[in-house]
Design a protein around this motif. Structure first.
Motif, PDB file in Angstrom:
ATOM      1  N   PRO A  22       0.890  -1.262   0.022  1.00 34.74           N
ATOM      2  CA  PRO A  22       0.054  -0.143   0.013  1.00 34.74           C
ATOM      3  C   PRO A  22       1.103   1.226  -0.035  1.00 34.74           C
ATOM      4  N   ASP A  23       0.188   2.388  -0.666  1.00 38.82           N
ATOM      5  CA  ASP A  23       0.719   3.534  -0.494  1.00 38.82           C
ATOM      6  C   ASP A  23       1.090   4.110   1.011  1.00 38.82           C
ATOM      7  N   GLU A  24       2.208   4.112   1.498  1.00 36.79           N
ATOM      8  CA  GLU A  24       2.352   4.465   2.903  1.00 36.79           C
ATOM      9  C   GLU A  24       1.737   5.630   3.575  1.00 36.79           C
ATOM     10  N   LYS A  25       1.732   6.866   2.636  1.00 35.43           N
ATOM     11  CA  LYS A  25       1.320   7.972   3.035  1.00 35.43           C
ATOM     12  C   LYS A  25      -0.422   7.586   3.152  1.00 35.43           C
ATOM     13  N   LEU A  26      -0.940   7.254   2.203  1.00 41.52           N
ATOM     14  CA  LEU A  26      -2.370   6.992   2.223  1.00 41.52           C
ATOM     15  C   LEU A  26      -2.865   5.778   3.282  1.00 41.52           C
ATOM     16  N   MET A  27      -2.228   4.832   3.753  1.00 34.83           N
ATOM     17  CA  MET A  27      -2.204   4.081   4.641  1.00 34.83           C
ATOM     18  C   MET A  27      -2.477   4.766   5.977  1.00 34.83           C
ATOM     19  N   ALA A  28      -1.125   5.527   5.962  1.00 35.21           N
ATOM     20  CA  ALA A  28      -1.048   6.269   7.528  1.00 35.21           C
ATOM     21  C   ALA A  28      -2.333   7.319   7.446  1.00 35.21           C
ATOM     22  N   ALA A  29      -2.707   8.202   6.478  1.00 35.19           N
ATOM     23  CA  ALA A  29      -3.873   9.016   6.626  1.00 35.19           C
ATOM     24  C   ALA A  29      -5.125   8.068   6.854  1.00 35.19           C
ATOM     25  N   ASN A 102      -8.844  10.986   0.814  1.00 38.54           N
ATOM     26  CA  ASN A 102      -9.114  10.455  -0.499  1.00 38.54           C
ATOM     27  C   ASN A 102      -8.497   8.918  -0.560  1.00 38.54           C
ATOM     28  N   PRO A 103      -9.554   8.052  -0.971  1.00 38.83           N
ATOM     29  CA  PRO A 103      -9.061   6.608  -0.995  1.00 38.83           C
ATOM     30  C   PRO A 103      -8.278   6.226  -1.859  1.00 38.83           C
ATOM     31  N   VAL A 104      -8.096   7.209  -3.239  1.00 37.04           N
ATOM     32  CA  VAL A 104      -6.936   6.708  -4.071  1.00 37.04           C
ATOM     33  C   VAL A 104      -5.741   7.646  -3.935  1.00 37.04           C
ATOM     34  N   GLY A 105      -5.888   8.677  -3.238  1.00 35.94           N
ATOM     35  CA  GLY A 105      -4.538   9.383  -2.856  1.00 35.94           C
ATOM     36  C   GLY A 105      -4.762  10.934  -3.159  1.00 35.94           C
ATOM     37  N   GLU A 106      -4.080  11.585  -2.552  1.00 39.57           N
ATOM     38  CA  GLU A 106      -4.164  13.119  -2.783  1.00 39.57           C
ATOM     39  C   GLU A 106      -4.188  13.674  -4.276  1.00 39.57           C
ATOM     40  N   ASN A 107      -5.231  14.357  -4.695  1.00 42.40           N
ATOM     41  CA  ASN A 107      -5.024  15.128  -5.905  1.00 42.40           C
ATOM     42  C   ASN A 107      -5.404  13.982  -6.996  1.00 42.40           C
ATOM     43  N   ALA A 108      -5.955  12.795  -6.514  1.00 40.19           N
ATOM     44  CA  ALA A 108      -6.590  11.929  -7.639  1.00 40.19           C
ATOM     45  C   ALA A 108      -8.102  12.039  -7.562  1.00 40.19           C
ATOM     46  N   GLN A 109      -8.736  11.398  -8.648  1.00 39.46           N
ATOM     47  CA  GLN A 109     -10.034  11.574  -8.769  1.00 39.46           C
ATOM     48  C   GLN A 109     -10.839  10.394  -8.113  1.00 39.46           C
ATOM     49  N   ALA A 110     -11.603  10.544  -7.105  1.00 41.37           N
ATOM     50  CA  ALA A 110     -12.158   9.320  -6.394  1.00 41.37           C
ATOM     51  C   ALA A 110     -13.609   9.749  -5.925  1.00 41.37           C
ATOM     52  N   VAL A 111     -14.490   8.766  -5.440  1.00 41.09           N
ATOM     53  CA  VAL A 111     -15.725   8.897  -5.049  1.00 41.09           C
ATOM     54  C   VAL A 111     -15.865   8.068  -3.784  1.00 41.09           C
ATOM     55  N   ILE A 112     -16.687   8.900  -2.924  1.00 40.71           N
ATOM     56  CA  ILE A 112     -17.064   8.146  -1.623  1.00 40.71           C
ATOM     57  C   ILE A 112     -18.623   8.465  -1.526  1.00 40.71           C
ATOM     58  N   GLU A 113     -19.382   7.623  -1.014  1.00 43.48           N
ATOM     59  CA  GLU A 113     -20.972   7.675  -1.024  1.00 43.48           C
ATOM     60  C   GLU A 113     -21.327   7.793   0.390  1.00 43.48           C
ATOM     61  N   VAL A 114     -22.284   8.430   0.829  1.00 42.49           N
ATOM     62  CA  VAL A 114     -22.686   8.154   2.125  1.00 42.49           C
ATOM     63  C   VAL A 114     -24.004   7.792   2.413  1.00 42.49           C
ATOM     64  N   ARG A 115     -24.322   6.861   2.990  1.00 40.21           N
ATOM     65  CA  ARG A 115     -25.866   6.301   2.980  1.00 40.21           C
ATOM     66  C   ARG A 115     -26.250   5.886   4.571  1.00 40.21           C
ATOM     67  N   GLN A 116     -27.473   6.509   4.940  1.00 38.36           N
ATOM     68  CA  GLN A 116     -27.760   6.028   6.314  1.00 38.36           C
ATOM     69  C   GLN A 116     -28.530   4.431   6.026  1.00 38.36           C
ATOM     70  N   LEU A 117     -28.148   4.073   7.281  1.00 37.46           N
ATOM     71  CA  LEU A 117     -28.637   2.382   7.619  1.00 37.46           C
ATOM     72  C   LEU A 117     -29.885   2.724   8.129  1.00 37.46           C
ATOM     73  N   TYR A 118     -30.909   1.711   7.776  1.00 35.68           N
ATOM     74  CA  TYR A 118     -32.324   1.827   8.515  1.00 35.68           C
ATOM     75  C   TYR A 118     -32.113   1.134   9.950  1.00 35.68           C
ATOM     76  N   GLU A 119     -32.876   1.782  10.610  1.00 32.08           N
ATOM     77  CA  GLU A 119     -32.690   1.223  12.292  1.00 32.08           C
ATOM     78  C   GLU A 119     -34.053   0.546  12.231  1.00 32.08           C
ATOM     79  N   LEU A 120     -34.436  -0.548  13.084  1.00 31.79           N
ATOM     80  CA  LEU A 120     -35.526  -1.294  13.271  1.00 31.79           C
ATOM     81  C   LEU A 120     -36.587  -0.353  13.760  1.00 31.79           C
ATOM     82  N   ASP A 121     -36.208   0.785  14.290  1.00 27.51           N
ATOM     83  CA  ASP A 121     -37.397   1.668  14.780  1.00 27.51           C
ATOM     84  C   ASP A 121     -38.028   2.349  13.536  1.00 27.51           C
ATOM     85  N   ASP A 122     -37.251   2.256  12.454  1.00 31.58           N
ATOM     86  CA  ASP A 122     -37.912   3.097  11.172  1.00 31.58           C
ATOM     87  C   ASP A 122     -39.056   2.257  10.760  1.00 31.58           C
ATOM     88  N   PHE A 123     -39.204   0.911  11.234  1.00 33.62           N
ATOM     89  CA  PHE A 123     -40.337   0.014  10.708  1.00 33.62           C
ATOM     90  C   PHE A 123     -41.488   0.132  11.305  1.00 33.62           C
TER      91      PHE A 123
END
Length: 141
Positions: A22-29, A102-123
């Motif tokens: 692994p890229d050591e700088k990325l792994m450290a971050a 950045n999961p690919v490394g600084e200045n690289a193009q990447a995407v993360i997506e954030v999604r909320q999980l359902y909780e049992l109380d939502d049903f």
């Protein structure tokens, strides 16, 4: 509130044929970030996923299930890894996700997506929801 920070895959992740140094700088971050989540008491889980050629999909059609082995062509639609957090609000989840390295490394193009999980109380209450609730409750010993 639980949220999953999803690291989208890319062609380089999918082309991996063996674990690479692994890229050591990325792994450290990444280690620093996840350590901060842990110290704040919001980290539930974090893992990277192996390339899709090691996986499969199950396609459902009527009562039939068909297994399709990887790899899968559209890497931009695949997930390379995830971090699951439990926080008090959407705003707190947004703040933590903005700090995700950045999961690919600084200045690289990447995407993360954030999604909320359902909780049992939502049903609405039901026998099935109660069955899930019992499964998710640590046993009393």
């Amino acid at each position: 509130m639980r949220f999953m920070i999803i690291v989208k895959s890319n062609p380089e992740f999918e082309a991996e044929t063996a674990p690479q140094s692994p890229d050591e700088k990325l792994m450290a971050a990444m280690a620093d970030y996840h350590e901060q989540l842990s110290k704040a008491g919001v980290l539930l889980d974090a893992s990277g996923l192996q390339p899709s050629y090691k996986g499969w999909r199950i396609h459902y059609e009527g009562g039939k299930r068909t297994v399709i082995d990887g790899p899968f062509a559209e890497s931009k639609e695949l997930i390379a890894g995830f971090t699951t957090i439990q926080v008090r609000s959407r705003e707190e989840a947004l703040e933590w996700s903005r700090r995700f390295p950045n999961p690919v490394g600084e200045n690289a193009q990447a995407v993360i997506e954030v999604r909320q999980l359902y909780e049992l109380d939502d049903f609405s209450p039901s026998e099935s929801v109660e069955r899930f609730r019992k499964m998710n409750t640590p046993s009393q010993k």
